[in-house]
Design an enzyme around this catalytic site. Structure first.
Site, mmCIF file in Angstrom:
data_model
loop_
_atom_site.group_PDB
_atom_site.id
_atom_site.type_symbol
_atom_site.label_atom_id
_atom_site.label_comp_id
_atom_site.label_asym_id
_atom_site.label_seq_id
_atom_site.Cartn_x
_atom_site.Cartn_y
_atom_site.Cartn_z
ATOM 1 N N PHE A 56 43.938 49.363 49.927
ATOM 2 C CA PHE A 56 43.296 49.155 48.633
ATOM 3 C C PHE A 56 43.053 47.666 48.429
ATOM 4 O O PHE A 56 43.964 46.852 48.577
ATOM 5 C CB PHE A 56 44.170 49.722 47.509
ATOM 6 C CG PHE A 56 43.405 49.897 46.233
ATOM 7 C CD1 PHE A 56 42.552 50.979 46.055
ATOM 8 C CD2 PHE A 56 43.509 48.961 45.216
ATOM 9 C CE1 PHE A 56 41.830 51.134 44.881
ATOM 10 C CE2 PHE A 56 42.786 49.108 44.034
ATOM 11 C CZ PHE A 56 41.943 50.186 43.859
ATOM 12 N N VAL A 57 41.822 47.316 48.088
ATOM 13 C CA VAL A 57 41.463 45.902 47.938
ATOM 14 C C VAL A 57 40.874 45.624 46.554
ATOM 15 O O VAL A 57 40.373 46.537 45.885
ATOM 16 C CB VAL A 57 40.458 45.450 49.035
ATOM 17 C CG1 VAL A 57 41.104 45.477 50.419
ATOM 18 C CG2 VAL A 57 39.191 46.313 49.011
ATOM 19 N N ASP A 108 38.036 46.031 41.191
ATOM 20 C CA ASP A 108 39.095 45.830 40.192
ATOM 21 C C ASP A 108 40.297 46.740 40.389
ATOM 22 O O ASP A 108 40.265 47.695 41.162
ATOM 23 C CB ASP A 108 38.537 46.130 38.795
ATOM 24 C CG ASP A 108 38.370 47.639 38.557
ATOM 25 O OD1 ASP A 108 37.851 48.311 39.468
ATOM 26 O OD2 ASP A 108 38.784 48.123 37.492
ATOM 27 N N ASP A 149 34.791 54.458 50.711
ATOM 28 C CA ASP A 149 36.116 54.844 51.202
ATOM 29 C C ASP A 149 35.972 56.214 51.877
ATOM 30 O O ASP A 149 35.700 56.293 53.075
ATOM 31 C CB ASP A 149 37.078 54.862 50.010
ATOM 32 C CG ASP A 149 38.511 55.153 50.398
ATOM 33 O OD1 ASP A 149 38.749 55.552 51.548
ATOM 34 O OD2 ASP A 149 39.413 54.990 49.550
ATOM 35 N N GLY A 207 31.471 47.811 40.077
ATOM 36 C CA GLY A 207 31.938 47.067 41.241
ATOM 37 C C GLY A 207 30.880 46.303 42.011
ATOM 38 O O GLY A 207 31.173 45.268 42.606
ATOM 39 N N GLU A 216 26.097 49.299 47.084
ATOM 40 C CA GLU A 216 27.446 49.779 46.776
ATOM 41 C C GLU A 216 28.481 48.714 47.113
ATOM 42 O O GLU A 216 28.301 47.940 48.055
ATOM 43 C CB GLU A 216 27.743 51.036 47.615
ATOM 44 C CG GLU A 216 27.580 52.340 46.856
ATOM 45 C CD GLU A 216 28.780 52.656 45.950
ATOM 46 O OE1 GLU A 216 29.481 51.722 45.498
ATOM 47 O OE2 GLU A 216 28.998 53.837 45.676
ATOM 48 N N ASP A 217 29.566 48.715 46.352
ATOM 49 C CA ASP A 217 30.639 47.775 46.629
ATOM 50 C C ASP A 217 31.463 48.201 47.845
ATOM 51 O O ASP A 217 31.640 47.454 48.788
ATOM 52 C CB ASP A 217 31.538 47.592 45.391
ATOM 53 C CG ASP A 217 31.994 48.922 44.775
ATOM 54 O OD1 ASP A 217 31.670 50.001 45.312
ATOM 55 O OD2 ASP A 217 32.682 48.878 43.736
ATOM 56 N N LYS A 275 35.509 51.285 54.545
ATOM 57 C CA LYS A 275 36.871 51.428 55.075
ATOM 58 C C LYS A 275 36.841 52.187 56.387
ATOM 59 O O LYS A 275 36.218 53.255 56.500
ATOM 60 C CB LYS A 275 37.759 52.125 54.063
ATOM 61 C CG LYS A 275 38.135 51.192 52.945
ATOM 62 C CD LYS A 275 39.299 51.715 52.162
ATOM 63 C CE LYS A 275 39.407 50.925 50.875
ATOM 64 N NZ LYS A 275 40.378 51.528 49.957
ATOM 65 N N ARG A 301 38.018 41.312 39.214
ATOM 66 C CA ARG A 301 36.623 41.388 39.675
ATOM 67 C C ARG A 301 36.054 40.002 39.988
ATOM 68 O O ARG A 301 35.129 39.864 40.785
ATOM 69 C CB ARG A 301 35.746 42.041 38.598
ATOM 70 C CG ARG A 301 36.045 43.506 38.344
ATOM 71 C CD ARG A 301 34.932 44.115 37.519
ATOM 72 N NE ARG A 301 35.267 45.385 36.899
ATOM 73 C CZ ARG A 301 35.174 46.577 37.496
ATOM 74 N NH1 ARG A 301 34.776 46.667 38.741
ATOM 75 N NH2 ARG A 301 35.487 47.678 36.841
HETATM 76 P P1 5GP Z 1 34.788 57.096 47.859
HETATM 77 O O1 5GP Z 1 34.045 58.151 47.093
HETATM 78 O O2 5GP Z 1 33.972 56.491 48.995
HETATM 79 O O3 5GP Z 1 36.136 57.584 48.349
HETATM 80 O O4 5GP Z 1 35.158 55.942 46.832
HETATM 81 C C1 5GP Z 1 34.225 55.020 46.390
HETATM 82 C C2 5GP Z 1 34.642 54.361 45.102
HETATM 83 O O5 5GP Z 1 36.070 54.299 44.948
HETATM 84 C C3 5GP Z 1 34.164 52.919 45.110
HETATM 85 O O6 5GP Z 1 32.858 52.808 44.585
HETATM 86 C C4 5GP Z 1 35.216 52.237 44.254
HETATM 87 O O7 5GP Z 1 34.883 52.375 42.885
HETATM 88 C C5 5GP Z 1 36.478 53.020 44.520
HETATM 89 N N1 5GP Z 1 37.287 52.409 45.595
HETATM 90 C C6 5GP Z 1 37.455 52.896 46.853
HETATM 91 N N2 5GP Z 1 38.266 52.088 47.564
HETATM 92 C C7 5GP Z 1 38.595 51.062 46.744
HETATM 93 C C8 5GP Z 1 39.410 49.879 46.918
HETATM 94 O O8 5GP Z 1 39.995 49.588 47.972
HETATM 95 N N3 5GP Z 1 39.508 49.048 45.837
HETATM 96 C C9 5GP Z 1 38.896 49.305 44.639
HETATM 97 N N4 5GP Z 1 39.080 48.409 43.658
HETATM 98 N N5 5GP Z 1 38.130 50.413 44.445
HETATM 99 C C10 5GP Z 1 37.977 51.274 45.485
#
Ligand code: 5GP
Length: 191
Positions: A159-160, A166, A110, A51, A106-107, A138, A172
């Site tokens: 969710f984006v 992706d 969440d 990402g 990082e992309d 987020k 992407r």
């Molecule tokens: P976390 O561990 O912070 O809950 O999740 C992080 C990972 O979940 C991100 O690196 C990404 O791969 C995926 N992710 C979380 N939210 C989104 C979203 O809104 N869209 C997409 N495409 N991936 C997400």
């Protein structure tokens, strides 16, 4: 949005959350800030695949310093839209982090679980400094404090996709970030 490439007539895509112009302007700002903060040093940018590749590419070109790059890939188990915090390294770094000024790119953050795992993992490798630059965070969902020094945008908890993000490897290449309103199914999240 109808005139944006790739999204016209795609019923799975909702409203644009961050426009291409907003991305460009904010990344230029982050580049200025990082150039000032890391003056006199040659940071090592660590991108989390897949990402972060689009963001890292634009961010790197906004930083006016000698840079080095490395990448790692992780997969976290959970549903297609929620991580569980159980992270597996699918591709590890090539470079030694000892004594380096590491900037983890990082992309999206969440729950923050993936990031806190990565921080702990990289910190254990003896970098001189370790900071995080996340394009998107987020709002209100971080269960652990990931100590995010550099953040592009705080967005609502939906969710984006786009700009590296992706669903099942699609979207992407969208040059902006938009809501995904289609079906996501279940499976393994692999950034
Ligand atoms: P976390 O561990 O912070 O809950 O999740 C992080 C990972 O979940 C991100 O690196 C990404 O791969 C995926 N992710 C979380 N939210 C989104 C979203 O809104 N869209 C997409 N495409 N991936 C997400």
């Amino acid at each position: 949005m109808a005139d944006e490439p790739g999204s016209a007539a795609d019923p799975n895509l909702g409203k644009v959350v961050v426009t291409q112009a907003e991305l460009e302007a904010r990344i230029a700002e982050l580049g200025e800030q990082l150039t000032a903060d890391y003056e006199g040093r040659a940071p090592l940018l660590v991108g989390v695949l897949k990402g972060a590749f689009v963001f890292m590419s634009d961010l790197a070109r906004a930083i006016r310093l000698p840079l080095e790059f490395d990448f790692m890939a992780v997969s976290s188990y959970g549903s297609a839209t929620k991580t569980s915090g159980v992270v597996r390294i699918v591709k590890d770094l090539d470079l030694d982090l000892t004594g380096r000024h590491v900037l983890l790119v990082e992309d999206i953050v969440d729950s923050g679980l993936t990031l806190s795992y990565l921080r702990r993992n990289l910190a254990a490798r003896g970098p001189a400094t370790l900071e995080v630059c996340a394009l998107l965070v987020k709002d209100g969902l971080q269960r652990s404090d990931p100590e995010l020094r550099y953040v592009g945008f705080t967005i609502p908890p939906e969710f984006v996709v786009g700009y590296g993000l992706d669903v099942a490897e699609r979207y992407r290449n969208l040059p902006y970030v938009c809501a995904y309103v289609g079906d996501t199914g279940t499976g393994t999240l692999q950034g």
